[in-house]
Scaffold this active site. Structure first.
Site, PDB file in Angstrom:
ATOM      1  N   TYR A 185     -44.712  70.139 118.312  1.00  0.00           N
ATOM      2  CA  TYR A 185     -44.754  68.949 117.439  1.00  0.00           C
ATOM      3  C   TYR A 185     -43.772  69.096 116.272  1.00  0.00           C
ATOM      4  CZ  TYR A 185     -47.105  65.319 114.574  1.00  0.00           C
ATOM      5  OH  TYR A 185     -47.407  64.210 113.814  1.00  0.00           O
ATOM      6  N   LYS A 244     -40.714  66.618 115.555  1.00  0.00           N
ATOM      7  CA  LYS A 244     -40.640  65.836 114.312  1.00  0.00           C
ATOM      8  C   LYS A 244     -39.378  66.175 113.521  1.00  0.00           C
ATOM      9  CE  LYS A 244     -44.266  63.200 114.634  1.00  0.00           C
ATOM     10  NZ  LYS A 244     -44.030  61.826 115.144  1.00  0.00           N
TER      11      LYS A 244
HETATM   12  P1  NAP Z   1     -52.982  58.114 116.862  1.00  0.00           P
HETATM   13  O1  NAP Z   1     -54.147  57.554 116.113  1.00  0.00           O
HETATM   14  O2  NAP Z   1     -53.231  59.189 117.856  1.00  0.00           O
HETATM   15  O3  NAP Z   1     -52.189  56.909 117.561  1.00  0.00           O
HETATM   16  C1  NAP Z   1     -51.078  57.157 118.368  1.00  0.00           C
HETATM   17  C2  NAP Z   1     -50.962  56.054 119.381  1.00  0.00           C
HETATM   18  O4  NAP Z   1     -49.802  56.342 120.203  1.00  0.00           O
HETATM   19  C3  NAP Z   1     -52.167  55.976 120.297  1.00  0.00           C
HETATM   20  O5  NAP Z   1     -52.647  54.648 120.385  1.00  0.00           O
HETATM   21  C4  NAP Z   1     -51.599  56.470 121.618  1.00  0.00           C
HETATM   22  O6  NAP Z   1     -52.176  55.866 122.768  1.00  0.00           O
HETATM   23  C5  NAP Z   1     -50.152  56.029 121.526  1.00  0.00           C
HETATM   24  N1  NAP Z   1     -49.332  56.734 122.505  1.00  0.00           N
HETATM   25  C6  NAP Z   1     -49.404  58.036 122.869  1.00  0.00           C
HETATM   26  N2  NAP Z   1     -48.520  58.305 123.835  1.00  0.00           N
HETATM   27  C7  NAP Z   1     -47.870  57.154 124.105  1.00  0.00           C
HETATM   28  C8  NAP Z   1     -46.861  56.786 125.034  1.00  0.00           C
HETATM   29  N3  NAP Z   1     -46.330  57.695 125.878  1.00  0.00           N
HETATM   30  N4  NAP Z   1     -46.410  55.511 125.051  1.00  0.00           N
HETATM   31  C9  NAP Z   1     -46.953  54.588 124.207  1.00  0.00           C
HETATM   32  N5  NAP Z   1     -47.930  54.875 123.326  1.00  0.00           N
HETATM   33  C10 NAP Z   1     -48.382  56.136 123.264  1.00  0.00           C
HETATM   34  O7  NAP Z   1     -51.882  58.694 115.856  1.00  0.00           O
HETATM   35  P2  NAP Z   1     -51.568  58.404 114.304  1.00  0.00           P
HETATM   36  O8  NAP Z   1     -52.266  59.441 113.513  1.00  0.00           O
HETATM   37  O9  NAP Z   1     -51.740  56.960 113.991  1.00  0.00           O
HETATM   38  O10 NAP Z   1     -50.024  58.801 114.288  1.00  0.00           O
HETATM   39  C11 NAP Z   1     -48.979  57.852 114.489  1.00  0.00           C
HETATM   40  C12 NAP Z   1     -47.633  58.555 114.337  1.00  0.00           C
HETATM   41  O11 NAP Z   1     -47.569  59.162 113.041  1.00  0.00           O
HETATM   42  C13 NAP Z   1     -47.414  59.678 115.335  1.00  0.00           C
HETATM   43  O12 NAP Z   1     -46.056  59.734 115.709  1.00  0.00           O
HETATM   44  C14 NAP Z   1     -47.790  60.911 114.555  1.00  0.00           C
HETATM   45  O13 NAP Z   1     -47.160  62.057 115.063  1.00  0.00           O
HETATM   46  C15 NAP Z   1     -47.286  60.536 113.176  1.00  0.00           C
HETATM   47  N6  NAP Z   1     -47.956  61.271 112.095  1.00  0.00           N
HETATM   48  C16 NAP Z   1     -49.289  61.168 111.891  1.00  0.00           C
HETATM   49  C17 NAP Z   1     -49.876  61.888 110.857  1.00  0.00           C
HETATM   50  C18 NAP Z   1     -51.351  61.823 110.566  1.00  0.00           C
HETATM   51  O14 NAP Z   1     -51.816  62.548 109.668  1.00  0.00           O
HETATM   52  N7  NAP Z   1     -52.138  61.003 111.228  1.00  0.00           N
HETATM   53  C19 NAP Z   1     -49.103  62.716 110.044  1.00  0.00           C
HETATM   54  C20 NAP Z   1     -47.728  62.795 110.294  1.00  0.00           C
HETATM   55  C21 NAP Z   1     -47.159  62.059 111.315  1.00  0.00           C
HETATM   56  P3  NAP Z   1     -53.393  56.559 123.585  1.00  0.00           P
HETATM   57  O15 NAP Z   1     -54.526  56.640 122.637  1.00  0.00           O
HETATM   58  O16 NAP Z   1     -53.634  55.651 124.727  1.00  0.00           O
HETATM   59  O17 NAP Z   1     -52.888  57.923 123.959  1.00  0.00           O
END
Ligand code: NAP
Length: 253
Positions: free
Chosen positions: A154, A158
């Site tokens: 990851y 990133k």
């Molecule tokens: P999340 O709640 O897990 O949501 C991610 C979404 O992406 C899910 O709906 C998932 O669908 C979808 N997804 C996964 N694989 C996919 C694919 N191959 N094609 C299309 N959609 C796909 O994550 P989040 O926390 O909102 O994070 C969103 C972004 O921010 C990510 O890139 C994450 O790395 C980044 N981020 C998050 C945090 C944090 O603290 N939350 C911090 C830094 C960066 P399914 O559920 O069906 O798999």
């Protein structure tokens, strides 16, 4: 001053968490939004919610790491909503493990969704942006790009997204297209809750510990990230490009 045209935005991974908050925010900003995710039912419910609030949204089901699905999905957005000129590469997955236990599929899956996914969707969408000589790309990076135990895959993805962002800014700037990255810290979503549960910890206890370390004394909300994206994709942000904006309640790097 003439009104700006209604922009069409694509937000990947928009069925929940940061992506759903961003889709809602861009719709409230006046954009027509493609709510793109793997789970069609969940995308449809976010799209319906946007429509009920008076916005315009299209639910799109496609895997960002599959080039044929990406090409078909971007073409469908262009046909049904209009040329996509705002792209938020947000879809993400975690496959955390210490390096010696990390499997090749866990490495490939994370690279495939975050890096290959951002590459494929941006390549498909940029043709509409270059034609209209206006575009905005925002890639979701993370504070983990700076290194994080258990996240070799990851962190590498990133950090890779930051390099992709800067290169897109250099290559596409002449077409009126900006590219920036938003790098969140710890945000309350299903992704972080699942991670905490996987290591057998209590989320409220983790929240308390994090709040002691974060200068603004709270963990992030999806809307905090959506707000930063909204600024970067706005009409007036055309001179901000190639930047990484850490949104983590304090300084990073
Ligand atoms: P999340 O709640 O897990 O949501 C991610 C979404 O992406 C899910 O709906 C998932 O669908 C979808 N997804 C996964 N694989 C996919 C694919 N191959 N094609 C299309 N959609 C796909 O994550 P989040 O926390 O909102 O994070 C969103 C972004 O921010 C990510 O890139 C994450 O790395 C980044 N981020 C998050 C945090 C944090 O603290 N939350 C911090 C830094 C960066 P399914 O559920 O069906 O798999």
């Amino acid at each position: 001053m003439p009104d700006s045209p209604r922009r069409v935005a694509v937000v990947t991974g928009a069925a929940r968490g940061i992506g759903a908050a961003t889709a809602r925010r861009l719709a409230a900003d006046g954009m027509a939004v493609a709510v793109w995710d793997l789970d069609g039912t969940a995308c449809a419910s976010v799209a319906d919610e946007i429509a009920e609030a008076g916005g315009t949204a299209l639910a799109v089901t496609a895997d960002v790491s599959d080039s044929a699905q990406v090409e078909a999905a971007v073409t469908r957005v262009a046909t049904e909503l209009g040329p996509p000129v705002v792209l938020v590469n947000n879809a993400g997955v975690l496959r955390d493990n210490l390096l010696f236990k990390m499997s090749e599929p866990d490495w490939e899956t994370v690279m495939g969704v975050h890096l290959r996914g951002a590459f494929l969707v941006t390549r498909a969408a940029q043709r509409y942006m270059t034609e209209l000589r206006w575009g905005r790309v925002v890639n979701l990076s993370s504070t983990s790009a700076l290194g994080n135990r258990g996240q070799a895959n990851y962190s590498a993805a990133k950090a890779g997204l930051q390099g992709l962002t800067k290169t897109l800014a250099i290559e596409l700037g002449t077409f009126g297209i900006t590219a920036n990255a938003v790098a969140p810290g710890f945000v309350d979503t299903e992704m972080t809750r699942a991670t905490v549960a996987r290591v057998g910890m209590d989320f409220e206890e983790v929240r308390r510990q994090m709040c002691e370390r974060i200068p603004v004394a709270r963990i992030g909300r999806p809307e905090d990230i959506a707000h930063a994206v909204s600024f970067l994709v706005g009409e007036d942000a055309g001179y901000v490009s190639g930047q990484v904006l850490y949104v983590s309640g304090g300084p990073q790097g």
